[in-house]
Design a protein around this motif. Sequence first.
Motif, PDB file in Angstrom:
ATOM      1  N   PRO A 171      -2.131  -5.481  11.175  1.00  0.00           N
ATOM      2  CA  PRO A 171      -1.632  -6.867  11.193  1.00  0.00           C
ATOM      3  C   PRO A 171      -0.523  -7.157  12.216  1.00  0.00           C
ATOM      4  CG  PRO A 171      -1.899  -6.125   8.943  1.00  0.00           C
ATOM      5  CD  PRO A 171      -2.127  -4.922   9.801  1.00  0.00           C
ATOM      6  N   TYR A 172       0.396  -6.194  12.459  1.00  0.00           N
ATOM      7  CA  TYR A 172       1.495  -6.501  13.377  1.00  0.00           C
ATOM      8  C   TYR A 172       0.969  -6.768  14.795  1.00  0.00           C
ATOM      9  CZ  TYR A 172       1.822  -2.030  15.966  1.00  0.00           C
ATOM     10  OH  TYR A 172       1.573  -0.963  16.792  1.00  0.00           O
ATOM     11  N   ALA A 205      -0.192 -10.280  14.903  1.00  0.00           N
ATOM     12  CA  ALA A 205       0.932 -11.226  14.994  1.00  0.00           C
ATOM     13  C   ALA A 205       1.411 -11.364  16.446  1.00  0.00           C
ATOM     14  CB  ALA A 205       2.071 -10.759  14.094  1.00  0.00           C
ATOM     15  N   SER A 241      -6.105  -3.486   6.607  1.00  0.00           N
ATOM     16  CA  SER A 241      -5.228  -4.339   5.796  1.00  0.00           C
ATOM     17  C   SER A 241      -3.851  -3.694   5.622  1.00  0.00           C
ATOM     18  CB  SER A 241      -5.874  -4.541   4.425  1.00  0.00           C
ATOM     19  OG  SER A 241      -4.917  -5.010   3.514  1.00  0.00           O
ATOM     20  N   THR A 257       6.577 -11.373   3.930  1.00  0.00           N
ATOM     21  CA  THR A 257       6.739 -10.706   5.236  1.00  0.00           C
ATOM     22  C   THR A 257       5.558 -11.003   6.164  1.00  0.00           C
ATOM     23  OG1 THR A 257       5.726  -8.645   4.409  1.00  0.00           O
ATOM     24  CG2 THR A 257       8.111  -8.815   4.258  1.00  0.00           C
ATOM     25  N   ASP A 258       5.073 -12.230   6.109  1.00  0.00           N
ATOM     26  CA  ASP A 258       3.866 -12.586   6.859  1.00  0.00           C
ATOM     27  C   ASP A 258       4.070 -12.848   8.351  1.00  0.00           C
ATOM     28  OD1 ASP A 258       2.282 -12.240   4.692  1.00  0.00           O
ATOM     29  OD2 ASP A 258       2.393 -14.338   4.035  1.00  0.00           O
ATOM     30  N   THR A 259       5.304 -12.919   8.788  1.00  0.00           N
ATOM     31  CA  THR A 259       5.543 -13.116  10.230  1.00  0.00           C
ATOM     32  C   THR A 259       6.337 -11.932  10.756  1.00  0.00           C
ATOM     33  OG1 THR A 259       7.651 -14.221   9.834  1.00  0.00           O
ATOM     34  CG2 THR A 259       5.688 -15.636   9.939  1.00  0.00           C
ATOM     35  N   LYS A 300       5.307  -9.173  -0.211  1.00  0.00           N
ATOM     36  CA  LYS A 300       5.449 -10.634  -0.284  1.00  0.00           C
ATOM     37  C   LYS A 300       6.566 -11.137   0.639  1.00  0.00           C
ATOM     38  CE  LYS A 300       5.207 -14.064  -3.823  1.00  0.00           C
ATOM     39  NZ  LYS A 300       6.048 -14.588  -4.851  1.00  0.00           N
ATOM     40  N   PHE A 310       9.117  -9.915   8.562  1.00  0.00           N
ATOM     41  CA  PHE A 310       8.847  -8.482   8.374  1.00  0.00           C
ATOM     42  C   PHE A 310      10.106  -7.661   8.688  1.00  0.00           C
ATOM     43  CE2 PHE A 310       7.397  -4.658  10.899  1.00  0.00           C
ATOM     44  CZ  PHE A 310       7.130  -3.841   9.815  1.00  0.00           C
ATOM     45  N   VAL A 348       3.421  -6.049   8.937  1.00  0.00           N
ATOM     46  CA  VAL A 348       3.516  -7.478   8.643  1.00  0.00           C
ATOM     47  C   VAL A 348       2.613  -7.797   7.437  1.00  0.00           C
ATOM     48  CG1 VAL A 348       2.915  -9.763   9.572  1.00  0.00           C
ATOM     49  CG2 VAL A 348       4.100  -8.097  11.017  1.00  0.00           C
ATOM     50  N   GLY A 349       3.175  -8.448   6.424  1.00  0.00           N
ATOM     51  CA  GLY A 349       2.385  -8.855   5.259  1.00  0.00           C
ATOM     52  C   GLY A 349       2.206  -7.781   4.202  1.00  0.00           C
TER      53      GLY A 349
END
Length: 293
Positions: free
Chosen positions: A26-27, A30, A47, A277-279, A275, A283, A271-272
Amino acid sequence: MKKIFLLLIVATSVLLAKVNVAVSYPYLAAIAKQIGKEYVHITVLGSAKYDPHFVVPKPSLLSRLNKADMLIINGSGLEIGWLPPLLKRANNGKINPGRVGFVDVSQVIDMIDKPTAVSRAFGDVHPEGNPHFNTDPHNIIPIAMLIEHKLEMVDPIHKTNYARNLKKFLNQWYIFLKKFDEKMKSCKDMKVVQYHELYNYFLKRYGIVSVGTIEPLPGIAPSSKHTIKLINTMKDEGVKVILQDPYHEKKTANFISKKTGARVIVLPHDVGAIKGTDTLESFYSIYAEQLCN
Ligand SMILES: [Zn+2]
């Protein structure tokens, strides 16, 4: 007239076609999103819920690799347990290692914990050194620059757009880093232990000392002998913090916490992963909030 019309349609579709970018974690998505914006379609293979060393190679990942124009990986062995067989089966010439569409971001990172000799001293999962460099927010800069450079090569039509997006992103990132580095100053010389050697890049950047790990070696489950030794070391050194990732068992950390009085802090590895830490900003912010308050 008809020919001109057709040519116009072709030219427009080339301009509107998005670059299909597959990323391993994920990072990377981003960062790529900040550079590629509306010109890319990003798909994440691994994931943030799971151990990055052991992503389940589901068949759905294969179709995503088939469609990709570009593949961005962390590299330095982090994907070694799951990605190579998928890549081989996908047989997509655009994203095979060595091709323009293949991007290994570890190539622009100063790696740490590199083994000096062929031995198992670095454990089962870090044979090429420590691959968790995304825990240092300063490493985002060279990675963003590399992704921009590669996007320009894969999609030269939007070269100036990517360059502009990179500049904008880096300007924002430098502002974020300045504030973040300032917050981290109060944590300097703090002593911690960690479950897995996940946070070494972050700890090194901010002068925090890792006294030991709950795993005897990276990828090797804790043993009672090692845990008792670690408890004694923590008492001797006055360690008050245990860094735990979200995906390993927490039983051992809680046990050590009871014996030493140290608090367990769960920090996301990506990232993510937890809870809120979606950006990229959120993060990293949680590291400073949890540790340096
Ligand atoms: Zn690892």
